[in-house]
Write an enzyme that holds these catalytic residues in place. Sequence first.
Site, PDB file in Angstrom:
ATOM      1  N   ASP A  74      -4.543  -6.898   8.095  1.00  0.00           N
ATOM      2  CA  ASP A  74      -3.228  -7.258   7.559  1.00  0.00           C
ATOM      3  C   ASP A  74      -2.285  -7.694   8.679  1.00  0.00           C
ATOM      4  O   ASP A  74      -1.126  -7.290   8.722  1.00  0.00           O
ATOM      5  CB  ASP A  74      -2.626  -6.088   6.778  1.00  0.00           C
ATOM      6  CG  ASP A  74      -1.529  -6.539   5.805  1.00  0.00           C
ATOM      7  OD1 ASP A  74      -1.527  -7.736   5.435  1.00  0.00           O
ATOM      8  OD2 ASP A  74      -0.689  -5.708   5.425  1.00  0.00           O
ATOM      9  N   LYS A  86       3.823   6.998   6.840  1.00  0.00           N
ATOM     10  CA  LYS A  86       3.504   6.109   5.716  1.00  0.00           C
ATOM     11  C   LYS A  86       2.822   6.890   4.614  1.00  0.00           C
ATOM     12  O   LYS A  86       1.767   7.502   4.824  1.00  0.00           O
ATOM     13  CB  LYS A  86       2.605   4.954   6.172  1.00  0.00           C
ATOM     14  CG  LYS A  86       2.299   3.973   5.041  1.00  0.00           C
ATOM     15  CD  LYS A  86       1.663   2.703   5.555  1.00  0.00           C
ATOM     16  CE  LYS A  86       1.458   1.706   4.425  1.00  0.00           C
ATOM     17  NZ  LYS A  86       0.932   0.424   4.898  1.00  0.00           N
ATOM     18  N   MET A 114       0.797  -1.222   0.000  1.00  0.00           N
ATOM     19  CA  MET A 114       0.000   0.000   0.000  1.00  0.00           C
ATOM     20  C   MET A 114       0.826   1.266   0.000  1.00  0.00           C
ATOM     21  O   MET A 114       0.387   2.297  -0.507  1.00  0.00           O
ATOM     22  CB  MET A 114      -0.920   0.012   1.232  1.00  0.00           C
ATOM     23  CG  MET A 114      -1.991  -1.044   1.219  1.00  0.00           C
ATOM     24  SD  MET A 114      -3.259  -0.718  -0.013  1.00  0.00           S
ATOM     25  CE  MET A 114      -4.064   0.706   0.722  1.00  0.00           C
ATOM     26  N   VAL A 170       7.071   3.445   4.107  1.00  0.00           N
ATOM     27  CA  VAL A 170       7.180   3.993   5.455  1.00  0.00           C
ATOM     28  C   VAL A 170       8.539   4.675   5.607  1.00  0.00           C
ATOM     29  O   VAL A 170       9.579   4.099   5.276  1.00  0.00           O
ATOM     30  CB  VAL A 170       7.014   2.891   6.519  1.00  0.00           C
ATOM     31  CG1 VAL A 170       7.130   3.487   7.930  1.00  0.00           C
ATOM     32  CG2 VAL A 170       5.680   2.179   6.354  1.00  0.00           C
TER      33      VAL A 170
END
Length: 530
Positions: free
Chosen positions: A159, A49, A31, A34
Amino acid sequence: MRAGGGHVVSDEGRLIAGRYRLTEQIGRGGMGTVWRAGDEVLDRQVALKRLHVQPHLSPDDLVRLYERTRREARSAARIAHPNVIVVHDVVDDHLDAGDGYGEAGDGRPCIVMEYVPAPTLADLLGDGRTIPPEDSARIGLGMVAALRAAHAAGVLHRDVKPGNVLLGAEGRVVLTDFGIAMTADASTLTKTGEMVGSIHYMAPERIRGQTPGPASDLWALGATLYQAVEGRPPFRRLTAMEAAYAIAVDPLEPLKQGGALEPLIVALLSKDPADRPTAEQTEEALRAVVSGVTTVTLPKPASQGSGAEPPETGRGRGRGSRGAEPGRGRGKRVLVPVGVALAVVATVVGATLYMRADNTTNDSDSRQNAGAATPSYSPSPVPDGFHLVKEESLGVSFPVPDGWKPNKRTAEQVTYVDPTRLAEIRIGVVDPAGSHPIAHFADIEANTKVNYPNTYRKLRMQKTTFRGQPAAIWEFTFQGRARAFRAIDLGFGREGEREYDIYLSAPDEKWDTYRPVFDKVRDGFVTSGS
């Protein structure tokens, strides 16, 4: 990032939202990326992030993604617990038009979190390393405490995996990356049909496209604990599609190093969410393992009959009768969910036509290629440490490891064994071939269950294609007189022509050593008609 001239410009040193200075990239996932960053207002280190650029999304989908990310990050910020990463802020990264990401004024959400300078559980488990059950249980206690706090706040993580578990100073366990978390009443799929999360830790109901709940996070906890003690995820396969299929329908492979933690892990990995223990029951069981209890008793699950298929049994190579296939299991275990699972798996992979890493493709290829001419094929070169053998009576040639000797030959098959005589490669021919190799395997399986009534366990049996021909893959385990064995069988060929079977069996404890032999024999396999 890319400047307008096309060269790459480092993001290090960039100031985000007029406050957060990027100093070092510390992680990257599906996604986003970081960064360690400096908060120039409060003079502290934070983790920031940033979502990845999504050039494949339409403007409307992009707006929807960004808004969902902001909403879900704010939901995660409601969780206040020492085992949960603290979400400080959600800000937008506004980019210039020349950056190549979109029009000026577009802003990608950035989630600002507590910075914990610590390794992840994934770091400790690299290269197949394991952690003793008692230590794994201590880590699990921190994880389940975090999940209880999140679920009490109405937030699902979605997740949970080793890479999102930080192992901080003084034994602190921190569950991080709630950036794709969602409130409990949200959908598991985005508008574009993308399923978020890491495939090896997705619960079966998510694979099937059903709405997840707290039990889905607990399944991922079970998968994480399985990897901690066994050194690999519970349903590791060669491709994402195969892993998703296995999660949805395959039985769990028995643990070898689970110790007192095994009953809990098995319960957490039940196919049916109702069969899994609650977070409270999970915490109680973990505390028992940490305290040294050798046997953990779990409460009876709320429902029965829709979990993993019970172990089936055996191994016998005879063709058997071509009668009806044996029963498929109990209760609610029917074939319809398998079809649903395959449809959702196609979404996860991103296409309904998917080339497998084992040189086979999914069954849609079988239907499309039925009746087509067999394409010509150039085998792989003979690998180092192998030599080519020609079995003229069968009309085949294939590579065999040096030191392996022929053990048995008949008009229908030939067997080569390794120096220990515990591992074997078997090549068989069925002439004429039946309706499909999977029907042949189903017949063999029926005999196998009779020969090994208590120890046979099917890992997978599924249709595929191989070199443009109908094919089937079958993997299973069984118990010999002195040790457990594992086997893989590839059958391919068209009805009325010849079916070829490539089979490898070896001690289960050394499977990772012997499994590449199958790949090399398969890749170098040549028939007289090729």
